[in-house]
Every structure is written in structure tokens, then in C-alpha cells.
Motif scaffolding. Structure first.
Motif, PDB file in Angstrom:
ATOM      1  N   ARG A  28       0.821  -1.201   0.000  1.00  0.00           N
ATOM      2  CA  ARG A  28       0.000   0.000   0.000  1.00  0.00           C
ATOM      3  C   ARG A  28       0.857   1.254   0.000  1.00  0.00           C
ATOM      4  O   ARG A  28       0.377   2.334   0.285  1.00  0.00           O
ATOM      5  N   LYS A 100      -9.752 -10.616   0.134  1.00  0.00           N
ATOM      6  CA  LYS A 100      -8.518 -10.121  -0.460  1.00  0.00           C
ATOM      7  C   LYS A 100      -8.789  -9.711  -1.891  1.00  0.00           C
ATOM      8  O   LYS A 100      -9.387 -10.465  -2.657  1.00  0.00           O
ATOM      9  N   TYR A 106      -2.742  -8.413   0.445  1.00  0.00           N
ATOM     10  CA  TYR A 106      -3.076  -8.203   1.846  1.00  0.00           C
ATOM     11  C   TYR A 106      -4.594  -8.274   1.979  1.00  0.00           C
ATOM     12  O   TYR A 106      -5.330  -7.963   1.041  1.00  0.00           O
ATOM     13  N   PHE A 108      -8.515  -7.713   3.917  1.00  0.00           N
ATOM     14  CA  PHE A 108      -9.285  -6.724   4.663  1.00  0.00           C
ATOM     15  C   PHE A 108     -10.509  -7.420   5.244  1.00  0.00           C
ATOM     16  O   PHE A 108     -10.966  -8.440   4.723  1.00  0.00           O
ATOM     17  N   GLU A 143      -2.765   1.832   7.715  1.00  0.00           N
ATOM     18  CA  GLU A 143      -4.149   1.657   7.250  1.00  0.00           C
ATOM     19  C   GLU A 143      -4.702   2.933   6.625  1.00  0.00           C
ATOM     20  O   GLU A 143      -5.869   2.981   6.238  1.00  0.00           O
ATOM     21  N   GLU A 156     -10.293   4.765   4.236  1.00  0.00           N
ATOM     22  CA  GLU A 156     -10.764   3.513   3.649  1.00  0.00           C
ATOM     23  C   GLU A 156     -11.144   2.510   4.735  1.00  0.00           C
ATOM     24  O   GLU A 156     -11.998   1.656   4.538  1.00  0.00           O
ATOM     25  N   TYR A 157     -10.504   2.654   5.898  1.00  0.00           N
ATOM     26  CA  TYR A 157     -10.725   1.727   6.994  1.00  0.00           C
ATOM     27  C   TYR A 157     -11.393   2.416   8.178  1.00  0.00           C
ATOM     28  O   TYR A 157     -11.289   3.633   8.353  1.00  0.00           O
ATOM     29  N   TYR A 189      -8.972  -2.831  12.753  1.00  0.00           N
ATOM     30  CA  TYR A 189      -9.201  -2.015  11.561  1.00  0.00           C
ATOM     31  C   TYR A 189      -9.969  -2.880  10.564  1.00  0.00           C
ATOM     32  O   TYR A 189      -9.555  -4.001  10.270  1.00  0.00           O
ATOM     33  N   TYR A 190     -11.068  -2.376  10.075  1.00  0.00           N
ATOM     34  CA  TYR A 190     -11.798  -3.095   9.036  1.00  0.00           C
ATOM     35  C   TYR A 190     -12.247  -2.123   7.960  1.00  0.00           C
ATOM     36  O   TYR A 190     -12.370  -0.914   8.197  1.00  0.00           O
ATOM     37  N   GLN A 191     -12.456  -2.640   6.786  1.00  0.00           N
ATOM     38  CA  GLN A 191     -12.745  -1.788   5.633  1.00  0.00           C
ATOM     39  C   GLN A 191     -14.213  -1.379   5.593  1.00  0.00           C
ATOM     40  O   GLN A 191     -15.097  -2.139   5.977  1.00  0.00           O
TER      41      GLN A 191
END
Length: 236
Positions: A28, A100, A106, A108, A143, A156-157, A189-191
Motif C-alpha cells: 500500500r 482479499k 493483503y 481486509f 491503514e 478507507e478503513y 481495523y476493518y474496511q
């Protein structure tokens, strides 16, 4: 021919090779560069540290991808972020699914609120307050999360706190994480929904990033599983 075929086969003990050969490893870093102006706007380190200390956050993280201390995907930030941790153990959380992007290496997590959905990861703790604050800021940067404007569309997260279920049976570890609390909490952390179209993603098998090699193909996945099982049994 057989020798060449064996050399091209993914190693069951090295999922990195299985993934990188097919998808390549992409980080990223480009995203961080594109959004570095956001980080620069709120770059006052001391103010951020003071803010963190007023939030009364748990000094543990539930990590499920490249921030896992046992991650082997080759992410450039893993080793540095995991340095100086106090404790780490296997854990799981309910109400999430892991995906993914087919183009990235990576994962999410997406929040589903379905108790039947589960993701596997690691619960890592930083007992030293200053170390924890540094790790939180570092994780926010990885993140691309700006805690000064949590509702910013460029985030984004989502950074949240979840109940974690420890999977290790070691009593010392369980006491360290649980104490008198039957449901320890950790930062996750989640999307956000819709950040990445799921049609362009693969769901991670078993909700466990360490099982991502099973995505390669049923043939190679089954072979890798059998070989891995054989190796484990031979060590018993």
C-alpha cells in the motif's frame, strides 16, 4: 519434466511463494504516498499522543493480516510494527468476514454483524503506554486512517474496538489477556462497505489469512493441505 514441475510447485511451508508466484506482492506504499498530504496536515506528534492517552483505549490489537506477528506474506511494515510487543496469541472475532483483492496481497475485514461469520488472527498487546501510542499512530498510517477526522471519506478503513475470543489454552496467556474480564477487547481495523467491490475479491478460506494459499486452486490447495498434514504428523 518431473523435476521442473516440483520446482514450480508451491511449498506448503512457505505460503509466500504460493501467493507471490501467482499474484506478485503489492504493498500500500503508493496509497500512502497519494494520501501523505492528509498525514502532513495532522503531523503534530505530541498532540496526537496526548489525544490517544485521553481515549482510554485497550492496549491490544486484533490483527488478521500483514500486522500479524506471524505473517509471512513479505509486507515491508510487519517486522517493524511487531517489534517490542509484550504478548501475542491466537484469537478470533465474530461478526466479520475476510477478503482479499485479486490484485493485492493483503486482506481486509468487513463487518457483517452475523455471529456465524468469524475471522482468525492474533491478539497482540503492548504493555508500555508510550510504545502502544507509537504503534497506534504507525498502524493508523499503514491503514491510511486519520483519527482526527474519523468520518472522512478518504478513510478507507474504520478503527474500532471489538470483543476478542482467545484461542490459546495456555493459562498464563489467558490470564494475561483476560484477567477478570471474560471478554477482552482490542482495536481492529476493518474496511468500509463498498470500498472494494467484492466481485473483484476472494473470500479468505476459513477466515484465516494463513490459509490464503488455498485460493490458488483446488488441486494445489488439496495437495498443500495433505503435505502440511503429513509434515505436522511426522513431527509429533
Amino acid at each position: 519434466f518431473l523435476k521442473n514441475l516440483l520446482e514450480q510447485m508451491p511449498s506448503p511451508m512457505n505460503p509466500v511463494n504460493r501467493i507471490s508466484r501467482l499474484t506478485g506482492y503489492q504493498t500500500r506504499s503508493s496509497t500512502l504516498q497519494l494520501t501523505s498530504h492528509r498525514l502532513a496536515v495532522h503531523s503534530d506528534y505530541e498532540k496526537k499522543i496526548k489525544l490517544i492517552k485521553t481515549l482510554n483505549l485497550p492496549q491490544s490489537f486484533f490483527v488478521y493480516g500483514t500486522l500479524r506477528d506471524d505473517d509471512d506474506s513479505g509486507a515491508p511494515w510487519t517486522s517493524k510494527w511487531c517489534s517490542n510487543l509484550s504478548h501475542a496469541c491466537n484469537a478470533k472475532v465474530y461478526g466479520f468476514k475476510m477478503y482479499k483483492s485479486k490484485k493485492m496481497n493483503y486482506p481486509f475485514a468487513l463487518k457483517t454483524n452475523n455471529p456465524n461469520d468469524i475471522i482468525i488472527g492474533r491478539m497482540v498487546t503492548f504493555n508500555d503506554k508510550n510504545t502502544f501510542c507509537d504503534k497506534l499512530l504507525e498502524a493508523d498510517k499503514i491503514e491510511d486512517y486519520d483519527d482526527t477526522v474519523p468520518e472522512d471519506e478518504e478513510n478507507e478503513y474504520v478503527r474500532d474496538i471489538v470483543d476478542v475470543h482467545i484461542m490459546d489454552n495456555n493459562e498464563t496467556i489467558r490470564n494475561e489477556f483476560y484477567g477478570t474480564n471474560t471478554s477482552p477487547k482490542a482495536i481492529i481495523y476493518y474496511q468500509k462497505d463498498g470500498s472494494c467491490p467484492l466481485t473483484e475479491c476472494d473470500e479468505i478460506p476459513n477466515g484465516d489469512w494463513m490459509d490464503r494459499y488455498l485460493l490458488i486452486s483446488p488441486t494445489f490447495g488439496d495437495l498443500a493441505t495433505r503435505m502440511k498434514t503429513t509434515i505436522v504428523r511426522s513431527q509429533l
